[in-house]
Design a protein around this motif. Sequence first.
Motif, mmCIF file in Angstrom:
data_model
loop_
_atom_site.group_PDB
_atom_site.id
_atom_site.type_symbol
_atom_site.label_atom_id
_atom_site.label_comp_id
_atom_site.label_asym_id
_atom_site.label_seq_id
_atom_site.Cartn_x
_atom_site.Cartn_y
_atom_site.Cartn_z
ATOM 1 N N CYS A 1 -14.243 -54.019 -54.015
ATOM 2 C CA CYS A 1 -13.456 -52.798 -54.211
ATOM 3 C C CYS A 1 -14.526 -52.047 -53.634
ATOM 4 O O CYS A 1 -15.134 -51.479 -53.045
ATOM 5 N N VAL A 2 -12.831 -50.613 -53.050
ATOM 6 C CA VAL A 2 -13.123 -49.607 -52.390
ATOM 7 C C VAL A 2 -13.461 -48.821 -53.293
ATOM 8 O O VAL A 2 -11.822 -47.832 -54.072
ATOM 9 N N VAL A 3 -14.200 -48.039 -52.891
ATOM 10 C CA VAL A 3 -14.377 -46.547 -54.069
ATOM 11 C C VAL A 3 -14.860 -45.048 -53.595
ATOM 12 O O VAL A 3 -15.288 -45.227 -52.466
ATOM 13 N N ARG A 4 -13.340 -44.242 -53.157
ATOM 14 C CA ARG A 4 -13.230 -43.618 -52.243
ATOM 15 C C ARG A 4 -14.602 -41.917 -53.237
ATOM 16 O O ARG A 4 -13.921 -41.506 -54.208
ATOM 17 N N LEU B 1 -20.968 -39.451 -56.386
ATOM 18 C CA LEU B 1 -21.545 -40.660 -55.752
ATOM 19 C C LEU B 1 -22.501 -41.345 -56.988
ATOM 20 O O LEU B 1 -22.228 -41.946 -56.636
ATOM 21 N N LEU B 2 -23.661 -40.673 -57.427
ATOM 22 C CA LEU B 2 -23.865 -41.481 -58.370
ATOM 23 C C LEU B 2 -23.440 -42.270 -59.576
ATOM 24 O O LEU B 2 -23.417 -43.356 -60.291
ATOM 25 N N PRO B 3 -22.039 -41.188 -60.303
ATOM 26 C CA PRO B 3 -21.297 -42.480 -61.264
ATOM 27 C C PRO B 3 -20.795 -43.584 -60.019
ATOM 28 O O PRO B 3 -20.995 -45.120 -60.790
ATOM 29 N N ALA B 4 -20.217 -43.099 -59.051
ATOM 30 C CA ALA B 4 -19.928 -44.139 -57.796
ATOM 31 C C ALA B 4 -20.938 -45.714 -58.027
ATOM 32 O O ALA B 4 -20.599 -46.593 -57.655
ATOM 33 N N LEU B 5 -21.924 -45.240 -57.768
ATOM 34 C CA LEU B 5 -22.215 -46.219 -57.691
ATOM 35 C C LEU B 5 -23.420 -46.816 -58.421
ATOM 36 O O LEU B 5 -23.504 -48.056 -58.567
ATOM 37 N N GLN B 6 -23.645 -46.469 -59.431
ATOM 38 C CA GLN B 6 -24.038 -47.088 -60.836
ATOM 39 C C GLN B 6 -22.414 -47.993 -61.287
ATOM 40 O O GLN B 6 -23.234 -49.286 -61.974
ATOM 41 N N ALA B 7 -21.385 -47.901 -61.176
ATOM 42 C CA ALA B 7 -20.155 -48.616 -61.730
ATOM 43 C C ALA B 7 -20.292 -49.890 -60.022
ATOM 44 O O ALA B 7 -20.120 -50.361 -60.303
ATOM 45 N N VAL C 1 -17.504 -51.494 -51.873
ATOM 46 C CA VAL C 1 -17.727 -50.402 -50.401
ATOM 47 C C VAL C 1 -17.241 -48.901 -50.760
ATOM 48 O O VAL C 1 -16.539 -48.717 -52.003
ATOM 49 N N LEU C 2 -18.775 -48.017 -50.871
ATOM 50 C CA LEU C 2 -17.827 -46.626 -51.194
ATOM 51 C C LEU C 2 -17.929 -45.751 -50.126
ATOM 52 O O LEU C 2 -18.797 -46.128 -48.784
ATOM 53 N N ASP C 3 -17.105 -45.486 -49.773
ATOM 54 C CA ASP C 3 -16.223 -44.250 -48.863
ATOM 55 C C ASP C 3 -16.587 -43.494 -48.742
ATOM 56 O O ASP C 3 -16.203 -42.250 -50.178
ATOM 57 N N VAL C 4 -17.977 -42.884 -48.320
ATOM 58 C CA VAL C 4 -18.105 -41.353 -48.310
ATOM 59 C C VAL C 4 -18.249 -40.393 -47.352
ATOM 60 O O VAL C 4 -18.291 -40.107 -46.503
ATOM 61 N N ALA C 5 -17.492 -39.349 -47.647
ATOM 62 C CA ALA C 5 -16.650 -38.584 -46.416
ATOM 63 C C ALA C 5 -17.963 -37.251 -46.515
ATOM 64 O O ALA C 5 -18.112 -37.172 -47.662
ATOM 65 N N MET C 6 -18.577 -37.300 -45.287
ATOM 66 C CA MET C 6 -19.168 -36.445 -44.752
ATOM 67 C C MET C 6 -19.705 -35.439 -44.177
ATOM 68 O O MET C 6 -18.077 -35.762 -42.589
#
Length: 72
Positions: free
Chosen positions: A14-17, A24-30, A39-44
Motif C-alpha cells: 500500500c502506498v500512501v502519499r 504523517l502520524l495518522p498515515a504512520l499509525q494506519a 510505503v509512506l511517500d513523504v515529500a520533503m
Amino acid sequence: MPPTVPTSLRVLTCVVRVTSANDLLPALQAAVDSGKPTVLDVAMINNPPPTTGHWNIPDIYSPDKDVSHVSA
C-alpha cells in the motif's frame, strides 16, 4: 499513486502519499494498524537550519577524491 513507485511495488504494498506534517502520524499509525507492507511517500523540502560553521558535503559523498569547496 505517485509515478515514482515501481509497478511491482504498487501490487505488493500500500502506498500512501503524505503531503503535510499533520498527515504523517495518522498515515504512520494506519500503516502499522494495517499489518501490510506500506510505503509512506513523504515529500520533503531541503530547508537546512541556520548554523555556524559548515559540513564539507563533497568530502562526505566523495571520500576518495580530492574535492574542494568554497569557504563561507
